[in-house]
Design a protein around this motif. Sequence first.
Motif, PDB file in Angstrom:
ATOM      1  N   SER A  70     -10.743   5.515  -1.451  1.00  0.00           N
ATOM      2  CA  SER A  70     -10.715   4.232  -2.273  1.00  0.00           C
ATOM      3  C   SER A  70     -10.099   3.043  -1.656  1.00  0.00           C
ATOM      4  CB  SER A  70     -10.480   4.639  -3.794  1.00  0.00           C
ATOM      5  OG  SER A  70      -9.201   4.686  -3.701  1.00  0.00           O
ATOM      6  N   VAL A  71     -10.175   2.156  -2.072  1.00  0.00           N
ATOM      7  CA  VAL A  71      -9.254   1.083  -1.922  1.00  0.00           C
ATOM      8  C   VAL A  71      -8.017   1.338  -2.236  1.00  0.00           C
ATOM      9  CG1 VAL A  71      -8.677  -1.492  -2.696  1.00  0.00           C
ATOM     10  CG2 VAL A  71     -11.337  -1.137  -2.119  1.00  0.00           C
ATOM     11  N   PHE A  72      -7.771   1.634  -3.530  1.00  0.00           N
ATOM     12  CA  PHE A  72      -6.244   2.038  -4.105  1.00  0.00           C
ATOM     13  C   PHE A  72      -5.631   2.867  -2.766  1.00  0.00           C
ATOM     14  CE2 PHE A  72      -3.357   5.395  -5.192  1.00  0.00           C
ATOM     15  CZ  PHE A  72      -2.361   4.633  -5.668  1.00  0.00           C
ATOM     16  N   HIS A  73      -6.311   3.921  -2.589  1.00  0.00           N
ATOM     17  CA  HIS A  73      -5.655   4.889  -1.450  1.00  0.00           C
ATOM     18  C   HIS A  73      -5.475   4.364  -0.189  1.00  0.00           C
ATOM     19  CE1 HIS A  73      -7.611   8.065  -4.143  1.00  0.00           C
ATOM     20  NE2 HIS A  73      -6.395   8.532  -4.076  1.00  0.00           N
ATOM     21  N   GLY A  78       0.278   2.294   2.474  1.00  0.00           N
ATOM     22  CA  GLY A  78       1.527   1.431   3.029  1.00  0.00           C
ATOM     23  C   GLY A  78       2.694   1.829   2.586  1.00  0.00           C
ATOM     24  N   ARG A  79       2.807   2.610   1.680  1.00  0.00           N
ATOM     25  CA  ARG A  79       3.649   3.360   1.056  1.00  0.00           C
ATOM     26  C   ARG A  79       4.045   4.812   1.155  1.00  0.00           C
ATOM     27  NH1 ARG A  79       5.586   0.579  -4.096  1.00  0.00           N
ATOM     28  NH2 ARG A  79       5.988  -1.419  -3.448  1.00  0.00           N
ATOM     29  N   ALA A  97       0.469   4.868 -13.513  1.00  0.00           N
ATOM     30  CA  ALA A  97       0.102   3.493 -13.879  1.00  0.00           C
ATOM     31  C   ALA A  97       0.929   2.557 -13.009  1.00  0.00           C
ATOM     32  CB  ALA A  97       0.422   3.375 -15.310  1.00  0.00           C
ATOM     33  N   GLN A  98       2.238   2.998 -12.601  1.00  0.00           N
ATOM     34  CA  GLN A  98       2.987   1.970 -11.876  1.00  0.00           C
ATOM     35  C   GLN A  98       2.540   1.906 -10.538  1.00  0.00           C
ATOM     36  OE1 GLN A  98       6.840   4.042 -11.814  1.00  0.00           O
ATOM     37  NE2 GLN A  98       7.957   2.059 -11.891  1.00  0.00           N
ATOM     38  N   GLU A  99       2.039   3.022  -9.959  1.00  0.00           N
ATOM     39  CA  GLU A  99       1.440   2.835  -8.572  1.00  0.00           C
ATOM     40  C   GLU A  99       0.014   2.224  -8.616  1.00  0.00           C
ATOM     41  OE1 GLU A  99       3.212   7.522  -7.334  1.00  0.00           O
ATOM     42  OE2 GLU A  99       1.336   7.224  -8.289  1.00  0.00           O
ATOM     43  N   ARG A 100      -0.739   2.282  -9.696  1.00  0.00           N
ATOM     44  CA  ARG A 100      -1.870   1.310  -9.665  1.00  0.00           C
ATOM     45  C   ARG A 100      -1.364  -0.180  -9.740  1.00  0.00           C
ATOM     46  NH1 ARG A 100      -6.840   3.463  -8.666  1.00  0.00           N
ATOM     47  NH2 ARG A 100      -7.280   5.492  -9.470  1.00  0.00           N
ATOM     48  N   ALA A 101      -0.494  -0.458 -10.585  1.00  0.00           N
ATOM     49  CA  ALA A 101       0.009  -1.726 -10.647  1.00  0.00           C
ATOM     50  C   ALA A 101       0.422  -2.317  -9.505  1.00  0.00           C
ATOM     51  CB  ALA A 101       1.019  -1.693 -11.819  1.00  0.00           C
TER      52      ALA A 101
END
Length: 216
Positions: A70-73, A78-79, A97-101
């Motif tokens: 996914s785009v998120f992954h 980068g982290r 939620a923190q990672e998503r944010a």
Amino acid sequence: MDLALRQQTLGWGERVVLPDVTLEIRKGERVALMGRSGVGKSTLLGALQARAAGRAAVVAQDHGLVDALSVFHNVWMGRLADHGTSRNLRTLVWPNAQERAAAEAALARVGMDGLQRRMVASLSGGQRQRVALARAILRGGMAVFADEPVSALDPAQGDALLQSLAAKFETSVMVLHDTGQALGFATRIVGLKAGGIVLDAPVAEVDAARLMELYG
Ligand SMILES: Nc1ncnc2c1ncn2[C@@H]1O[C@H](COP(=O)(O)OP(=O)(O)OP(=O)(O)O)[C@@H](O)[C@H]1O
């Protein structure tokens, strides 16, 4: 962060591309690397990148995305270096939620907010490029090295994204093809032609005609 190449021979295996390169990048500069296709811009960028190992973000010419994720992954990649394997595996399956944010904030800076659940395989060329830029923004660092980072975007979007990168990174080195974009964004132009650097000047001393000579 100052980076220097001194009388370096750069190439691939036996093949010499740039036989005698001396170039220093100083903290705070925005450097545009310019010149015809195949002249060695990516080769030079790669050598500078290697000098900054681990301290800089990179945007590869091919974007370096994984289509099956996914785009998120892809942004979260980068982290990855900031965390251990178990945390990274957990994030792969259950991002919190923190990672998503954090990913959403980086995506918002490239106009891709709301799209983090999309698969990268379903994105347009310009969207893919923006995901690669969001990943670099999330990664952060002392500098960004980017190879044609806005080539798939229209000029206005490209200019805006270059400004986003400039706001995030104190120092940048970018391969750029668009002369107007380079003159508007860079503080220094480094031009390559026929195996070497033939132009290295502050942007105030360079005009579009001088840049066009690099492509003649
Ligand atoms: N991975 C590689 N392995 C072998 N040779 C390579 C590799 N990458 C580039 N080269 C060669 O090095 C030379 C310079 O390539 P480079 O990609 O640095 O040029 P460039 O100016 O960035 O070109 P473009 O604008 O087309 O991206 C070319 O002759 C190319 O074929």
